[in-house]
Structures are given as C-alpha cells and as structure tokens.
Scaffold this motif. Structure first.
Motif, PDB file in Angstrom:
ATOM      1  N   ASN A   1     -59.508  37.040  55.541  1.00  0.00           N
ATOM      2  CA  ASN A   1     -58.711  36.095  55.235  1.00  0.00           C
ATOM      3  C   ASN A   1     -58.242  35.757  53.843  1.00  0.00           C
ATOM      4  O   ASN A   1     -57.432  35.367  53.316  1.00  0.00           O
ATOM      5  CB  ASN A   1     -58.949  34.536  55.941  1.00  0.00           C
ATOM      6  N   ARG A   2     -59.453  36.049  52.947  1.00  0.00           N
ATOM      7  CA  ARG A   2     -59.096  36.124  51.711  1.00  0.00           C
ATOM      8  C   ARG A   2     -58.584  37.229  51.075  1.00  0.00           C
ATOM      9  O   ARG A   2     -57.618  36.983  50.223  1.00  0.00           O
ATOM     10  CB  ARG A   2     -60.728  36.012  50.998  1.00  0.00           C
TER      11      ARG A   2
ATOM     12  N   ARG B   1     -63.772  35.181  56.835  1.00  0.00           N
ATOM     13  CA  ARG B   1     -63.521  34.533  55.583  1.00  0.00           C
ATOM     14  C   ARG B   1     -63.127  35.527  54.603  1.00  0.00           C
ATOM     15  O   ARG B   1     -62.216  35.511  53.817  1.00  0.00           O
ATOM     16  CB  ARG B   1     -64.960  33.971  55.001  1.00  0.00           C
ATOM     17  N   TYR B   2     -63.890  36.563  54.745  1.00  0.00           N
ATOM     18  CA  TYR B   2     -63.525  37.897  53.765  1.00  0.00           C
ATOM     19  C   TYR B   2     -62.117  38.431  54.008  1.00  0.00           C
ATOM     20  O   TYR B   2     -61.487  38.634  53.092  1.00  0.00           O
ATOM     21  CB  TYR B   2     -64.380  39.089  53.654  1.00  0.00           C
TER      22      TYR B   2
ATOM     23  N   MET C   1     -72.420  32.936  51.656  1.00  0.00           N
ATOM     24  CA  MET C   1     -71.006  33.144  51.837  1.00  0.00           C
ATOM     25  C   MET C   1     -70.311  33.570  50.163  1.00  0.00           C
ATOM     26  O   MET C   1     -69.624  34.508  50.153  1.00  0.00           O
ATOM     27  CB  MET C   1     -70.216  32.044  52.244  1.00  0.00           C
TER      28      MET C   1
ATOM     29  N   LEU D   1     -68.393  37.028  49.637  1.00  0.00           N
ATOM     30  CA  LEU D   1     -67.113  37.069  49.471  1.00  0.00           C
ATOM     31  C   LEU D   1     -66.633  37.983  48.181  1.00  0.00           C
ATOM     32  O   LEU D   1     -65.490  38.279  47.877  1.00  0.00           O
ATOM     33  CB  LEU D   1     -66.362  35.829  49.454  1.00  0.00           C
TER      34      LEU D   1
END
Length: 134
Positions: free
Chosen positions: A127-128, A124-125, A73, A77
């Motif tokens: 949302n970051r 995740r990407y 991850m 990211l």
C-alpha cells in the motif's frame, strides 16, 4: 487460513525452550537460503542479539508473554524491493520448521501467526508503494 477456534497463546502451548528452538532453527534455515539469506545477512549485524529479540517476539505470539519491545513494521517498510515471493519463501521455511517441532498446537498457532505477520507487513508495504489514493 486463520482459525477462530484453534489454540490460543499461553504457557501451555509450548515452553520458552521450544520458542527458542523454533527461532534458532528457523533463522538457521533463513541464513542458509539462497533467496532470503543475502537479504538478512546484509542487514543483521549481531545475529545473537537479533535471535534473542525474535525469541521475545515469538514468545509473545505463542505464549502470551509481554517481553517484546520494538516496532518491526518501520524496519520492514524501509526495505527496498520486497516482493510477495520473499514472504512466500519465508512462510515455507517457517512451516517446515514448525513441522519439525513435534507439537501440533504450537505448529498451528505459530503458522497462523506467521501468516498474519507476513500479510500485515506485505499489506502495509504494498500500500505504501502503490497507494489507492493520492
């Protein structure tokens, strides 16, 4: 769509040789792909080491082995400019590769795992990059 009553990871789904064939065939397609190839080529410096690491990952996903050690991850990211279309292309190449394997249970399990991996990384990407709060 992820199946709740489909095949489960285990040694009866496929052999280690099947996993290695899947990974090598898939990443040969990725490396030759006009969209994905340049992204991977710019970042993977030792392809044989990378392939062996991915064989361990997919062996865990398909056969339930526990050899894989790593944290994919953070590396994903840190990539600049990821877009969902890159994941769509990755998934299309993956599904094309699993279709060539002549193992319907492996195909189903592998394709579902690939969809989960892509969704998790993209989730995740994105949302970051675009937090809801903060």
């Amino acid at each position: 769509m992820i199946s709740v009553d489909g095949p489960r990871p285990g040694p009866t789904i496929c052999s280690e040789a099947d996993v290695e064939r899947l990974v090598r065939s898939f990443y040969a397609k990725v490396r030759a792909d006009a969209l994905l190839g340049p992204i991977f080529e710019a970042r993977v410096h030792d392809w044989e080491q990378h392939i062996l690491h991915l064989v361990d990952f997919w062996s865990a996903m398909l056969r339930g082995t526990r050899r894989f050690a790593g944290a994919p991850m953070p590396k994903h990211l840190a990539l600049p400019g990821l877009e969902w279309r890159l994941f769509e292309r990755w998934l299309a190449l993956f599904a094309a590769t699993t279709s060539e394997m002549d193992n319907p249970e492996m195909k189903l399990l592998a394709d579902e795992a690939a969809q989960r991996v892509a969704a998790a990384i993209w989730g995740r990407y994105s949302n970051r990059r675009f937090p809801l709060f903060g």
